[in-house]
Design an enzyme around this catalytic site. Sequence first.
Site, short mmCIF file in Angstrom:
data_model
loop_
_atom_site.label_atom_id
_atom_site.label_comp_id
_atom_site.label_asym_id
_atom_site.label_seq_id
_atom_site.Cartn_x
_atom_site.Cartn_y
_atom_site.Cartn_z
N SER A 79 -33.01 18.25 3.45
CA SER A 79 -34.46 18.21 3.62
C SER A 79 -34.88 19.15 4.74
O SER A 79 -34.15 19.34 5.71
CB SER A 79 -34.88 16.78 3.97
OG SER A 79 -36.22 16.78 4.45
N TYR A 100 -34.04 9.80 8.94
CA TYR A 100 -33.94 10.60 7.72
C TYR A 100 -33.44 12.02 8.03
O TYR A 100 -32.55 12.55 7.35
CB TYR A 100 -35.33 10.62 7.08
CG TYR A 100 -35.47 11.38 5.80
CD1 TYR A 100 -35.04 10.85 4.59
CD2 TYR A 100 -36.07 12.64 5.78
CE1 TYR A 100 -35.19 11.55 3.41
CE2 TYR A 100 -36.24 13.34 4.62
CZ TYR A 100 -35.80 12.80 3.43
OH TYR A 100 -35.97 13.50 2.27
N LYS A 108 -30.05 13.75 6.77
CA LYS A 108 -30.14 14.93 5.90
C LYS A 108 -29.38 16.12 6.48
O LYS A 108 -28.76 16.88 5.73
CB LYS A 108 -31.61 15.29 5.66
CG LYS A 108 -32.32 14.33 4.72
CD LYS A 108 -31.53 14.12 3.45
CE LYS A 108 -32.37 13.83 2.24
NZ LYS A 108 -31.53 13.52 1.06
P1 NAI Z 1 -37.49 9.16 -5.34
O1 NAI Z 1 -37.75 7.97 -4.50
O2 NAI Z 1 -38.35 9.36 -6.55
O3 NAI Z 1 -35.99 9.22 -5.83
C1 NAI Z 1 -34.91 8.65 -5.14
C2 NAI Z 1 -34.15 7.80 -6.11
O4 NAI Z 1 -32.96 7.32 -5.48
C3 NAI Z 1 -34.94 6.57 -6.57
O5 NAI Z 1 -35.03 6.54 -7.99
C4 NAI Z 1 -34.14 5.39 -6.00
O6 NAI Z 1 -34.17 4.24 -6.82
C5 NAI Z 1 -32.75 5.98 -5.90
N1 NAI Z 1 -31.92 5.28 -4.92
C6 NAI Z 1 -32.28 4.83 -3.69
N2 NAI Z 1 -31.26 4.22 -3.08
C7 NAI Z 1 -30.20 4.27 -3.94
C8 NAI Z 1 -28.86 3.83 -3.87
N3 NAI Z 1 -28.39 3.20 -2.78
N4 NAI Z 1 -28.05 4.07 -4.92
C9 NAI Z 1 -28.52 4.70 -6.03
N5 NAI Z 1 -29.78 5.14 -6.15
C10 NAI Z 1 -30.61 4.93 -5.12
O7 NAI Z 1 -37.62 10.43 -4.37
P2 NAI Z 1 -37.36 12.00 -4.63
O8 NAI Z 1 -38.42 12.72 -3.92
O9 NAI Z 1 -37.10 12.26 -6.05
O10 NAI Z 1 -36.02 12.22 -3.77
C11 NAI Z 1 -34.81 12.68 -4.28
C12 NAI Z 1 -33.99 13.25 -3.14
O11 NAI Z 1 -34.61 14.44 -2.64
C13 NAI Z 1 -33.84 12.31 -1.95
O12 NAI Z 1 -32.55 12.44 -1.40
C14 NAI Z 1 -34.87 12.84 -0.99
O13 NAI Z 1 -34.56 12.51 0.35
C15 NAI Z 1 -34.77 14.33 -1.25
N6 NAI Z 1 -35.92 15.06 -0.80
C16 NAI Z 1 -37.11 15.00 -1.46
C17 NAI Z 1 -38.18 15.74 -1.02
C18 NAI Z 1 -39.45 15.79 -1.76
O14 NAI Z 1 -40.29 16.64 -1.43
N7 NAI Z 1 -39.67 14.95 -2.77
C19 NAI Z 1 -38.12 16.52 0.22
C20 NAI Z 1 -36.82 16.56 0.82
C21 NAI Z 1 -35.77 15.83 0.32
#
Ligand code: NAI
Length: 287
Positions: free
Chosen positions: A151, A164, A168
Amino acid sequence: MAGVDQRVVIVTGAGGGLGREYAGLLASRGAKVVVNDLGGARDGSGSGSAAADGVVAEIVAAGGQAVANYDSVATAEGAASIVATALEAFGEVHGVVSNAGILRDTSYAKMTDEQWDAVLRVHLDGGYHITHALWPHFREQRFGRIVVATSTTGLYGNFGQANYGAAKLGLVGLINTLAIEGAKYGILANAVAPIAATRMTEDLVSEEVLAKLPPAFVAPVVTQLLTEELPDTGSVFVVGGGQVQRVQQFANAGVTFAEPPAPEVIAERWAEITDMTGAVPGVNPVG
Ligand code: NAI
């Protein structure tokens, strides 16, 4: 095999947001995908099978191959079970996108140990557990592709996200060494810092900005990093809103002292020590 066709790829946290997009694009290009998701809320509370099942149903309806897994990446047992799902369904596994994540934002003054631990467990321990469970398989078959979700908060900092950001950037530390240890086994490890409209960012930026950040802009880069063709390893890419960028650490020449200098000498030379003019990509002097 060209691209990701016939490759078996695990995408953790693929029940929604970016992971869903990665899984869908990978499957559309012929990959067999393990859609892992714990199915909890944004803060990591709760669980359920609907999120992962929904994405598998979408992929299958579109003619792709996918199987669901509902384990948490936060434990070694969970990660082992995710890998077992891949092996049972498809007999082999070639790549992973360590994407699962949660948020527990708060200012550092107010942060509790629980908020710190919960975020570190999912992002950093999760990245460790899934890649560690896959490592022997990747080594044995002399092929593996690892993409971790980092991130810009880790790279640059962001108010309210000390837990976080630490997790990251820890993942960048992880892939830096996996790239070195994996090189002779055909294992490549890279990091992508996405910027995308998902439930994670929905209340952090305006709707106008979110409209310009569909996850579809990120998935092609992640897909490409899972192919045999791309040679990059140990690299970090910031991807979102149409921009695809590489980020790297740079170091200046610094100042070299023949004898341990007095603190006053450090003060005298401080401008030279901190001047980044002419800096070049940094390398580990003790590596
Ligand atoms: P999101 O919340 O839609 O997706 C994250 C998913 O991980 C969720 O579906 C959740 O149920 C699942 N999850 C959480 N804990 C878990 C566990 N212990 N085991 C298995 N699954 C688990 O959020 P998003 O934005 O799609 O994030 C995806 C990745 O990208 C994350 O690592 C986030 O930190 C990273 N990220 C996202 C950014 C953005 O702009 N959306 C920016 C920087 C990083």
